[in-house]
Enzyme design. Structure first.
Site, PDB file in Angstrom:
ATOM      1  N   GLU A 159       0.861  -1.206   0.000  1.00  0.00           N
ATOM      2  CA  GLU A 159       0.000   0.000   0.000  1.00  0.00           C
ATOM      3  C   GLU A 159       0.886   1.241   0.000  1.00  0.00           C
ATOM      4  O   GLU A 159       0.667   2.188   0.764  1.00  0.00           O
ATOM      5  CB  GLU A 159      -0.935  -0.008   1.214  1.00  0.00           C
ATOM      6  CG  GLU A 159      -1.807  -1.246   1.297  1.00  0.00           C
ATOM      7  CD  GLU A 159      -2.630  -1.330   2.570  1.00  0.00           C
ATOM      8  OE1 GLU A 159      -2.218  -0.732   3.594  1.00  0.00           O
ATOM      9  OE2 GLU A 159      -3.673  -1.991   2.561  1.00  0.00           O
ATOM     10  N   CYS A 194     -10.450   0.473   8.217  1.00  0.00           N
ATOM     11  CA  CYS A 194      -9.905   1.775   8.597  1.00  0.00           C
ATOM     12  C   CYS A 194     -10.495   2.914   7.772  1.00  0.00           C
ATOM     13  O   CYS A 194     -10.644   4.033   8.266  1.00  0.00           O
ATOM     14  CB  CYS A 194      -8.388   1.764   8.462  1.00  0.00           C
ATOM     15  SG  CYS A 194      -7.789   1.205   6.848  1.00  0.00           S
TER      16      CYS A 194
END
Length: 647
Positions: free
Chosen positions: A320, A415
Site C-alpha cells: 500500500e 480503517c
C-alpha cells in the site's frame, strides 16, 4: 514561520458539503455503529465493541478482528464529536457517553487500554511495536478524546486518554531504563500534539518530539525488538516475516533514515502521511526550521512526482506504498481512501506552517475527488482502493484483484470508512487560517464564521454554489470598525479571476503565494465578490507518466471527471475525444445528488475482427458524457476511466 492557526466555530451552510455532513450524521454514524456491533447482515463482523465488553469483564468470548480493531471505535467517537457541533443529538451523545464509560471500565489500573493485548497476549505489551499497532490505537483514542472534549466539554474520555499517555510516557523516552522504541504505524505523534494543544502540558509535546526524532536512528529499534520477541514468542505475529515490509525494508515504516534525512516519500502511504502531519505540527509548535524544510522537500516529492490527478497517493498494491516517481498506473494502482484523507490533513497542516496556494490547491483536490470517492452517495458502501480505471479484464488479472468494481458494505480491515467520516464531519476546520493580523480563506465552503481581531468580533458569511459555480460572495460584518488583512486564495486551476469590494474592482497583479491580500478597515456589510471562471480544462500528464500519453483528463474548477459505461457504453478505451470538440456543461439537480455533467461530441473507434491488422480503424461518431469522479459507481456497475484518448 508565519503560523496560521485554524479557525473554530464555523457553521457550514454549503450546497455541497452540508449534504455530505447530513449524510454522515443521519446515515454513516448510525450505519457504522451497527457495523461496530455486528448488526449488519451479510457483512464482515467487526466485534470492536464486543472486544471492549469482554475486556471490561461484562461479556465472554475471544478477541476478534485485526490488531488495530480498537481504532475503529475511537474514530467513530471522533466523528460523533465533530458531528455534534452542527447536528446536536442527545440520544447519540448519550450513546457515545456509554461507549466512553465502557472504555473506562475496560482500562487497566495502570492506564493501559488495548483490547488485543488485554485479551489475547496480556503478557506481551510493548513487544511488537513494529506490527501490532498499540501506539497507533492509542493515537486514535487521544484524537477522539480531544475532539469530544472540545465539542461537549466532557472530560471523561480525555481523562482516560491522559491516564494512558502517562503510562506510555513512563515506558518510552531517552531516559535510562525506558524503551527506545517508536510505533511501526505512525499516528500517536500527531495525536500527542493535539493533546498538548488542549491541555498545555509540555510532556505530551516532548513525547511527540521523542517519537519523531527517534525514528530511523541506528541501531534500528525493530531489529533488536524482533530478536527479543523471538526469544519469548510462542505464535507468529499476525504480520509474519514472510511478507513483512513487503520487500521495502524499514522504508515501509519510514524508519530507514532519521526523519530529517528523508527527502523522498517512501513506504506505506498512510503511515507516511501521519508522520508528515506530526512533523508539520511539531515544526509549527517549536519553530523547528529544519523540520519545516524536510516537510517541504517531502511535499514536493509527493505532489510533483507521486500524486494522481484525483489526489490519490500510494500507487503500489505491494505494501500500500509509494512507488518511484511518475509510476502512476490507472488500473492496478492502490490509492487507499485513508491515504487521500491523510493527504488532505497534511495539506491543512502545511497551511498552518505557511499559507501557500500550493498546499490549499492539493487540499481542495483531495477533498473533492480522491477522498469522497471512497463512499457512495448514501453513505452505506465504501471503497478501500480508488482506481482511475475499471475495465473488463480486471477479474482475470492477479495484479488487479484488489481493485473492486463496486463499493463494499464493510471490510475486515475497516480503517477507511470511519476515517472518511471524521474528515467530512470536520471539513469546516480546513476553511480558514488566522494570524494576528490576517484571515486566510483557504477553501470556498459556504457558511458563517466568527472570529476576533484586536478584541473586536468579526463575522464572515460565504454564499455561493461552489464547486459548480465560481461566483462567490463574502460578506464581512464588523460591529466596530477594525483593521485586518483578508487573504483570498486564487486557486491554481483558475485563470482571469476577478475581485470587487463593495462594487469596486481590485487589481490582481500581485499575489502572495497565491493569495490576494486585501488590507483595509472593515465595517458592517462590507461585501467582497470573487469570480472564479470555471471552463472545462483538458489536463495532460508529464511525459514520464507513460500510460497517460495521448490521453487527457477533464477538470472543471476543483472537480476531476470520469466516463462511465452506463453513459457511454462498454469498452471505454475505444472512446476518442477530438482536440477541437466543444465541451458543454449542464447542471442536473436530479442526477447523482446534483452535479454538473460534461458532454462532447467524439468518436468510438471500431477495428477489424482480426487481432492485429494494418487497416485503419473506423471512427463512429458518439456523444461522450463525463461525470465527477467522486460520484462514479452510484448507478449500474460497469467500466470507468478518468483518462480519455485524445485525437
Amino acid at each position: 514561520m508565519k503560523i496560521a492557526s485554524p479557525v473554530k466555530g464555523i457553521v457550514v451552510e454549503d450546497l455541497f458539503w452540508k449534504k455530505y455532513k447530513d449524510i454522515v450524521a443521519d446515515e454513516v454514524i448510525p450505519y457504522q455503529w451497527k457495523a461496530l456491533n455486528d448488526e449488519l447482515p451479510d457483512t464482515e463482523p467487526s466485534h470492536a465493541i464486543e472486544n471492549f465488553r469482554i475486556a471490561a469483564g461484562e461479556s465472554s468470548g475471544d478477541y476478534y478482528g485485526t490488531v488495530f480493531q480498537d481504532s475503529d471505535v475511537a474514530k467513530w467517537l471522533e466523528t460523533v464529536a465533530y458531528s455534534l457541533r452542527d447536528h446536536p443529538n442527545r440520544e447519540l451523545e448519550s450513546q457515545a457517553d456509554e461507549v466512553i464509560a465502557l472504555l473506562g471500565r475496560a482500562q487497566a489500573a495502570d492506564g493501559y487500554l488495548n483490547t488485543y493485548y488485554l485479551l489475547k497476549e496480556p503478557n506481551k505489551q510493548w513487544t511488537n511495536l513494529r506490527d501490532n499497532h498499540e501506539l497507533y490505537c492509542a493515537g486514535h483514542l487521544i484524537e477522539a478524546a480531544v475532539a469530544y472534549y472540545e465539542t461537549t466539554g466532557k472530560a471523561e474520555l480525555l481523562n482516560i486518554a491522559e491516564k494512558y499517555v502517562s503510562l506510555i510516557d513512563s515506558v518510552f523516552g531517552p531516559e535510562e531504563g525506558k524503551l527506545k522504541g517508536y510505533p511501526g504505524h505512525e499516528e500517536i505523534e500527531l495525536a500527542l500534539v493535539k493533546l498538548y494543544e488542549v491541555t498545555g502540558k509540555e510532556p505530551y509535546l516532548n513525547l511527540a518530539r521523542y517519537f519523531i526524532d527517534e525514528r530511523g536512528r541506528q541501531p534500528i529499534y525493530f531489529i533488536g525488538e524482533k530478536e527479543r520477541r523471538e526469544q519469548i514468542q510462542t505464535e507468529p505475529s499476525w504480520n509474519d516475516d514472510h511478507h513483512l515490509n513487503f520487500g521495502l525494508g524499514f522504508a515501509y515504516q519510514q524508519a530507514h533514515l532519521p526523519v530529517r534525512e528523508q527527502m523522498e516519500a517512501v513506504g506505506h502511504a498512510v503511515r507516511a502521511m501521519y508522520l508528515y502531519i506530526a512533523m508539520a505540527d511539531l515544526a509549527a509548535k517549536t519553530g523547528d526550521a529544519g523540520l519545516k524544510q524536510t516537510c517541504e522537500k517531502l511535499w514536493e516529492d509527493v505532489t510533483e512526482r507521486k500524486m494522481y490527478v484525483t489526489g490519490g497517493i500510494g500507487s503500489a498494491v505491494n505494501g500500500e506504498a509509494f512507488s518511484c516517481g511518475h509510476d502512476l498506473p490507472n488500473d492496478s494502482m492502490y490509492c487507499e481512501t485513508c491515504a487521500s484523507v491523510g493527504l488532505a490533513f497534511w495539506a491543512s497542516r502545511m497551511l498552518h506552517l505557511e499559507p501557500d496556494c500550493r498546499y490549499a490547491d492539493v487540499l481542495e483536490r483531495a477533498l473533492y475527488n480522491g477522498t469522497i470517492s471512497g463512499m457512495d452517495l448514501d453513505g452505506k458502501r465504501f471503497f478501500y482502493v480508488n482506481p482511475l480505471e475499471v475495465n473488463p479484464f480486471q477479474a482475470c488479472r492477479k495484479d488487479q484483484e484488489h481493485v473492486a468494481a463496486e463499493r463494499q458494505k464493510w471490510f475486515f480491515c475497516a480503517c477507511c470508512p470511519p476515517n472518511l467520516a471524521r474528515m467530512i464531519a470536520s471539513v469546516e476546520d480546513h476553511i480558514y487560517g488566522q494570524t494576528e493580523d490576517t484571515l486566510y480563506a483557504h477553501l470556498y465552503i459556504a457558511g458563517t464564521m466568527k472570529t476576533f481581531f484586536q478584541g473586536n468580533e468579526v463575522e464572515i458569511r460565504q454564499t455561493h454554489r461552489y464547486p459548480w459555480d465560481g461566483s462567490i460572495e463574502l460578506r464581512v460584518d464588523a460591529a466596530k470598525a477594525v483593521d485586518f488583512d483578508l487573504a483570498l486564495r486564487i486557486p491554481g486551476w483558475c485563470n482571469n479571476a476577478r475581485v470587487t469590494i463593495n462594487g469596486e474592482t481590485l487589481k490582481l497583479d500581485h499575489l502572495e503565494k497565491g493569495y490576494l491580500h486585501i488590507r483595509r478597515t472593515w465595517s458592517q456589510d462590507d461585501t467582497v465578490s470573487l469570480e472564479l471562471p470555471m471552463p472545462v480544462e483538458r489536463l495532460r500528464s508529464h511525459s514520464l507518466v507513460s500510460m497517460n500519453q495521448g490521453q487527457i483528463a477533464l477538470q472543471r474548477g476543483p472537480v476531476v471527471y470520469c466516463v462511465e459505461e452506463t453513459d457511454n457504453g462498454s469498452n471505454l478505451a475505444a472512446l476518442r475525444l477530438p482536440q477541437e470538440s466543444s465541451l458543454e456543461i449542464e447542471y442536473d439537480e436530479q442526477l447523482l445528488n446534483g452535479i454538473v455533467k460534461i458532454t462532447a461530441q467524439g468518436y468510438r473507434i471500431q477495428s477489424s475482427a482480426a487481432l492485429y491488422s494494418s487497416d485503419a480503424p473506423q471512427r463512429i461518431p458518439q456523444s461522450i458524457t463525463a461525470i465527477p469522479y467522486y460520484a462514479w459507481c452510484n448507478r449500474e456497475k460497469g467500466e470507468m476511466r478518468v483518462w480519455i484518448h485524445e485525437i
